[in-house]
Design an enzyme around this catalytic site. Structure first.
Site, PDB file in Angstrom:
ATOM      1  N   ASP A 105       0.845  -1.190   0.000  1.00 42.17           N
ATOM      2  CA  ASP A 105       0.000   0.000   0.000  1.00 42.17           C
ATOM      3  C   ASP A 105       0.890   1.253   0.000  1.00 42.17           C
ATOM      4  O   ASP A 105       1.808   1.349  -0.819  1.00 42.17           O
ATOM      5  CB  ASP A 105      -0.967  -0.049   1.200  1.00 42.17           C
ATOM      6  CG  ASP A 105      -2.013   1.043   1.178  1.00 42.17           C
ATOM      7  OD1 ASP A 105      -3.013   0.901   0.463  1.00 42.17           O
ATOM      8  OD2 ASP A 105      -1.807   2.059   1.872  1.00 42.17           O
ATOM      9  N   TYR A 212      -2.168  11.406   2.075  1.00 41.36           N
ATOM     10  CA  TYR A 212      -2.972  11.615   0.869  1.00 41.36           C
ATOM     11  C   TYR A 212      -3.019  13.090   0.483  1.00 41.36           C
ATOM     12  O   TYR A 212      -3.003  13.440  -0.704  1.00 41.36           O
ATOM     13  CB  TYR A 212      -4.395  11.101   1.100  1.00 41.36           C
ATOM     14  CG  TYR A 212      -4.505   9.604   1.185  1.00 41.36           C
ATOM     15  CD1 TYR A 212      -4.677   8.831   0.048  1.00 41.36           C
ATOM     16  CD2 TYR A 212      -4.450   8.946   2.420  1.00 41.36           C
ATOM     17  CE1 TYR A 212      -4.797   7.449   0.122  1.00 41.36           C
ATOM     18  CE2 TYR A 212      -4.560   7.573   2.504  1.00 41.36           C
ATOM     19  CZ  TYR A 212      -4.723   6.827   1.353  1.00 41.36           C
ATOM     20  OH  TYR A 212      -4.832   5.458   1.429  1.00 41.36           O
ATOM     21  N   HIS A 268      -6.755  -6.561  -1.641  1.00 38.99           N
ATOM     22  CA  HIS A 268      -5.687  -5.572  -1.421  1.00 38.99           C
ATOM     23  C   HIS A 268      -4.765  -5.988  -0.282  1.00 38.99           C
ATOM     24  O   HIS A 268      -3.574  -5.684  -0.293  1.00 38.99           O
ATOM     25  CB  HIS A 268      -6.332  -4.214  -1.101  1.00 38.99           C
ATOM     26  CG  HIS A 268      -5.345  -3.130  -0.831  1.00 38.99           C
ATOM     27  ND1 HIS A 268      -4.622  -2.513  -1.821  1.00 38.99           N
ATOM     28  CD2 HIS A 268      -4.951  -2.538   0.336  1.00 38.99           C
ATOM     29  CE1 HIS A 268      -3.839  -1.594  -1.299  1.00 38.99           C
ATOM     30  NE2 HIS A 268      -4.006  -1.594   0.014  1.00 38.99           N
TER      31      HIS A 268
END
Length: 288
Positions: A105, A212, A268
């Protein structure tokens, strides 16, 4: 079952202090494992024992902003170049010239960037379910489907609201997101309680989401040569609801010496879903 002795240390690197879990022999070859959002060092719990048994010296940091590590307030503190320099500082703190680098990730994005900018510091690279940054940028511009899948990146740009909503009912929205994006048996009740504790650290969720925010507000310049020259293994869980399968192939095409393994049954959270298979792939590749 984890039987390796875990040492919890604080390591100064790049102007901050990171909490780092260490295991394995001091004279073993260094492996640094980088977790992603919204995990912390324990995201690698199933990989520690096999690596230690194989003789590796394992370092797993809580990356900056996470769990017990420092949490700088400015968004720009979470730029990719800063995150990569954190890794370089860990290598130096270990007294090594280079490392075997593994990421999942966001940890995989940091690993990609570190291998591109500091190739001399990375001996071999293992990536799990995050695309090469250049491949992702190109694909995002041409794929409305992927743009839609990445909706949460845009939501996280809103000040204070995402972290506030995620904290409701003792972090239940975050727990729900983990459950909805994983297999039924991926995260145990004990795992989820530990995530709640990590997210509850003062300032943690804000800092985690700032990763982010930083990638949008402080987009790093594309390197003159974004290719990865180090031997690279990309492991990709096909049932990832946020990232398209095609990104795995596009990423390995950006590597001079790349291998791609799709795991059809995995989401994921590939290293959690299929630990035995991932560990075999990891150990075989690192030993080459």
């Amino acid at each position: 079952m984890l039987t390796a002795e875990l040492k919890h240390r604080t390591i100064k690197t790049n102007g901050i202090t990171l909490h780092v879990v260490q295991a394995g022999p001091e004279d073993g070859k260094l492996v640094i494992l980088l977790h992603g959002y919204p995990e912390f060092w324990q995201g690698w719990k199933d990989q520690i024992e096999p690596l230690v048994q194989a003789g590796y010296r394992v370092w797993i940091p809580d990356q900056r902003g996470y769990n017990l590590s420092d949490k700088p307030k400015p968004v720009k503190a979470y730029k990719l170049d800063e995150l990569a320099r954190d890794v370089i500082g860990l290598i130096e703190a270990a007294g090594q010239e280079k490392t075997l680098l593994v990421g999942h990730d966001w940890g995989a994005m940091v690993a990609w960037y570190t291998a591109i900018i500091f190739p001399e510091k990375v001996e071999r690279l293992v990536i799990m379910n995050v695309p090469h940054p250049t491949a992702f940028q190109k694909y995002l511009r041409s794929s409305p489907k992927q743009l839609l899948k990445s909706w949460y990146v845009f939501f996280f740009q809103i000040p204070w609201l995402p972290e506030t909503l995620l904290s409701l009912r003792n972090w239940q929205p975050g727990i729900n997101a983990l459950k909805q994006s994983s297999r039924k048996d991926t995260f145990s009740p004990q795992d989820l309680e530990q995530y709640r504790q990590a997210w509850s650290q003062p300032g943690a969720m804000r800092s985690m989401i700032n990763w982010y925010r930083a990638v949008v507000r402080h987009m790093p310049k594309t390197p003159a040569n974004p290719r990865v020259t180090r031997p690279t293994l990309v492991i990709w869980g096909v049932k990832d609801i946020a990232l398209s399968k095609e990104l795995g192939q596009l990423s390995v095409e950006m590597c001079d010496k790349g291998q791609l393994v799709y795991i059809d049954e995995a989401t994921h959270w590939v290293q959690h879903d299929e630990p035995e298979r991932v560990n075999k792939l990891l150990l075989d590749f690192l030993a080459e």
